[in-house]
Design a protein around this motif. Sequence first.
Motif, PDB file in Angstrom:
ATOM      1  N   TYR A  40       0.802  -1.218   0.000  1.00  0.00           N
ATOM      2  CA  TYR A  40       0.000   0.000   0.000  1.00  0.00           C
ATOM      3  C   TYR A  40       0.839   1.275   0.000  1.00  0.00           C
ATOM      4  O   TYR A  40       1.774   1.413   0.792  1.00  0.00           O
ATOM      5  CB  TYR A  40      -0.935   0.018   1.220  1.00  0.00           C
ATOM      6  N   LYS A  41       0.465   2.205  -0.869  1.00  0.00           N
ATOM      7  CA  LYS A  41       1.141   3.502  -0.942  1.00  0.00           C
ATOM      8  C   LYS A  41       0.815   4.331   0.300  1.00  0.00           C
ATOM      9  O   LYS A  41      -0.318   4.335   0.771  1.00  0.00           O
ATOM     10  CB  LYS A  41       0.689   4.260  -2.194  1.00  0.00           C
ATOM     11  N   GLY A  42       1.817   5.029   0.805  1.00  0.00           N
ATOM     12  CA  GLY A  42       1.608   5.914   1.945  1.00  0.00           C
ATOM     13  C   GLY A  42       1.653   5.236   3.289  1.00  0.00           C
ATOM     14  O   GLY A  42       1.677   5.900   4.323  1.00  0.00           O
ATOM     15  N   MET A  43       1.644   3.911   3.290  1.00  0.00           N
ATOM     16  CA  MET A  43       1.734   3.158   4.551  1.00  0.00           C
ATOM     17  C   MET A  43       3.176   2.679   4.679  1.00  0.00           C
ATOM     18  O   MET A  43       3.494   1.527   4.363  1.00  0.00           O
ATOM     19  CB  MET A  43       0.732   2.006   4.546  1.00  0.00           C
ATOM     20  N   ASP A  44       4.033   3.582   5.125  1.00  0.00           N
ATOM     21  CA  ASP A  44       5.482   3.335   5.082  1.00  0.00           C
ATOM     22  C   ASP A  44       6.078   2.940   6.429  1.00  0.00           C
ATOM     23  O   ASP A  44       6.612   1.857   6.592  1.00  0.00           O
ATOM     24  CB  ASP A  44       6.194   4.568   4.538  1.00  0.00           C
ATOM     25  N   LEU A  45       5.959   3.830   7.408  1.00  0.00           N
ATOM     26  CA  LEU A  45       6.538   3.551   8.724  1.00  0.00           C
ATOM     27  C   LEU A  45       5.818   2.396   9.409  1.00  0.00           C
ATOM     28  O   LEU A  45       6.449   1.529  10.013  1.00  0.00           O
ATOM     29  CB  LEU A  45       6.479   4.807   9.608  1.00  0.00           C
ATOM     30  N   LYS A  49       8.635  -0.453   5.611  1.00  0.00           N
ATOM     31  CA  LYS A  49       9.182  -0.617   4.253  1.00  0.00           C
ATOM     32  C   LYS A  49      10.703  -0.432   4.204  1.00  0.00           C
ATOM     33  O   LYS A  49      11.390  -1.116   3.453  1.00  0.00           O
ATOM     34  CB  LYS A  49       8.516   0.381   3.293  1.00  0.00           C
ATOM     35  N   ASP A  50      11.203   0.512   4.986  1.00  0.00           N
ATOM     36  CA  ASP A  50      12.657   0.739   5.040  1.00  0.00           C
ATOM     37  C   ASP A  50      13.261   0.860   3.643  1.00  0.00           C
ATOM     38  O   ASP A  50      14.284   0.244   3.319  1.00  0.00           O
ATOM     39  CB  ASP A  50      13.353  -0.399   5.806  1.00  0.00           C
ATOM     40  N   ILE A  51      12.634   1.683   2.804  1.00  0.00           N
ATOM     41  CA  ILE A  51      13.075   1.833   1.414  1.00  0.00           C
ATOM     42  C   ILE A  51      14.525   2.289   1.314  1.00  0.00           C
ATOM     43  O   ILE A  51      15.245   1.938   0.366  1.00  0.00           O
ATOM     44  CB  ILE A  51      12.144   2.819   0.661  1.00  0.00           C
ATOM     45  N   GLY A 212       7.552   9.570  13.089  1.00  0.00           N
ATOM     46  CA  GLY A 212       6.336  10.161  12.536  1.00  0.00           C
ATOM     47  C   GLY A 212       5.230   9.187  12.163  1.00  0.00           C
ATOM     48  O   GLY A 212       4.413   9.475  11.277  1.00  0.00           O
ATOM     49  N   MET A 213       5.148   8.057  12.852  1.00  0.00           N
ATOM     50  CA  MET A 213       4.120   7.082  12.497  1.00  0.00           C
ATOM     51  C   MET A 213       2.710   7.612  12.780  1.00  0.00           C
ATOM     52  O   MET A 213       1.766   7.315  12.043  1.00  0.00           O
ATOM     53  CB  MET A 213       4.372   5.774  13.255  1.00  0.00           C
ATOM     54  N   ILE A 214       2.570   8.408  13.848  1.00  0.00           N
ATOM     55  CA  ILE A 214       1.251   8.998  14.140  1.00  0.00           C
ATOM     56  C   ILE A 214       0.866   9.963  13.026  1.00  0.00           C
ATOM     57  O   ILE A 214      -0.276   9.949  12.534  1.00  0.00           O
ATOM     58  CB  ILE A 214       1.269   9.718  15.505  1.00  0.00           C
ATOM     59  N   GLU A 215       1.819  10.787  12.610  1.00  0.00           N
ATOM     60  CA  GLU A 215       1.562  11.749  11.530  1.00  0.00           C
ATOM     61  C   GLU A 215       1.227  11.022  10.222  1.00  0.00           C
ATOM     62  O   GLU A 215       0.429  11.516   9.413  1.00  0.00           O
ATOM     63  CB  GLU A 215       2.778  12.652  11.336  1.00  0.00           C
ATOM     64  N   GLU A 216       1.832   9.855  10.022  1.00  0.00           N
ATOM     65  CA  GLU A 216       1.520   9.067   8.820  1.00  0.00           C
ATOM     66  C   GLU A 216       0.050   8.672   8.801  1.00  0.00           C
ATOM     67  O   GLU A 216      -0.634   8.805   7.772  1.00  0.00           O
ATOM     68  CB  GLU A 216       2.403   7.812   8.782  1.00  0.00           C
TER      69      GLU A 216
END
Length: 304
Positions: A40-45, A49-51, A212-216
Amino acid sequence: MQYNLLVVLGATATGKTSLAVNLAKEFDGEIISADSRQIYKGMDLGTGKDIEEYVVDGMPIPYHLIDIAEAGYKYNVFEFQRDFVKAFEDISARKKMPVVCGGTGMYLEAVLKGYKLIAVPKDEAFRLEMEKKEMSELEAILRSYKEVHNTSDLETKKRAIRAIEIERYYAANPEIDMEYPSMNPLLVGIKFDRESRRDRISLRLKQRLKEGMIEEVQGLLKSGVSAENLIYYGLEYKFLTQYVTGQITYDEMFSGLEIAIHQFAKRQMTWFRKMERSGSDIKWLDGYMPLDEKIAQVKAWFSV
C-alpha cells in the motif's frame, strides 16, 4: 535442480530487509516483497518498508510488490499470487535472481506451495446472510471448511465472512487448478531468542513513533482513507487510528500496540514452524550473526 529462488523470512524486526537486499546484490537479484501491507502507498513507517535500505554500496536494488495499491484497497492473497508470478517470471527472464523478503506466512506458503490461484468473486447475498450471524457462529462455519491457522481471518466479522466465502467457493469448484512456474527455493530464516525479539520490537516501535508514524496515520485519514479501512489493516494502523480518532489514550495505544506486535511475531514463528512440519526446509540464521557471516553462510548453502 539448481536454486532459482531465494527466500528470506522471519518474524517482524529481525532484519530481513537488510539481509535480503545484500543477498540480492551478491546474487545479481531483485527483491519481491512478501508483506501483506507493504503493497500500500503511503503506509510506510507502519509497515516497515525501510526503502532507504534498498541501496547497497551506492547501488539501488530493484524491488517489486511494494507501493502497488492505494491505501484503503483490500488486496488479497490471490492477487499476491498473480502479481508474484508476474514478478518472478519477469526477473527470471532477465537472468536475475528473485529474492523474496517477507514475514507474511500465508503469502509465502501460497506461492511456495502453489495454492489454487484464483480471485474468488464476491457473493453479496451470501454476505448479507452471514452478517446476521454471531462471530462464534462464523468461526464454527469457517472451521467446518478448514483448520484455521491464520487467526487474522477471525479478527473481524468482515474478514471471517470473506474467508468463509472463499472456502465455500473452493468447495463448489473443485476443478479449479492453475499453472505455476517451476521453483526450487532456498529458504533462509532469521531468528532471535524470545526476549531479544521482544526488545527489538519495542525499540523499533519507539523509533517509528519518533519518526512520525502517528503523523503518517493522520495523513492517510486526511487523504480520504476511512478509519474503518485503516483499522482493517490491523496492528499499527488499528491502534494508531483509534488513538488519533480519540478512542484511546496515548498510553493505551502504546501498550496495546506493543503487546499486539509481540503476539503477531509469535504467530509468525508458529506459522514458520508449521511450514517446516509440512515439509518446508527452512535454514535458520542466528539474528546476532554479523551480516557478512550471514551472507557467507547463505552463499555456502546455495552452492551445495
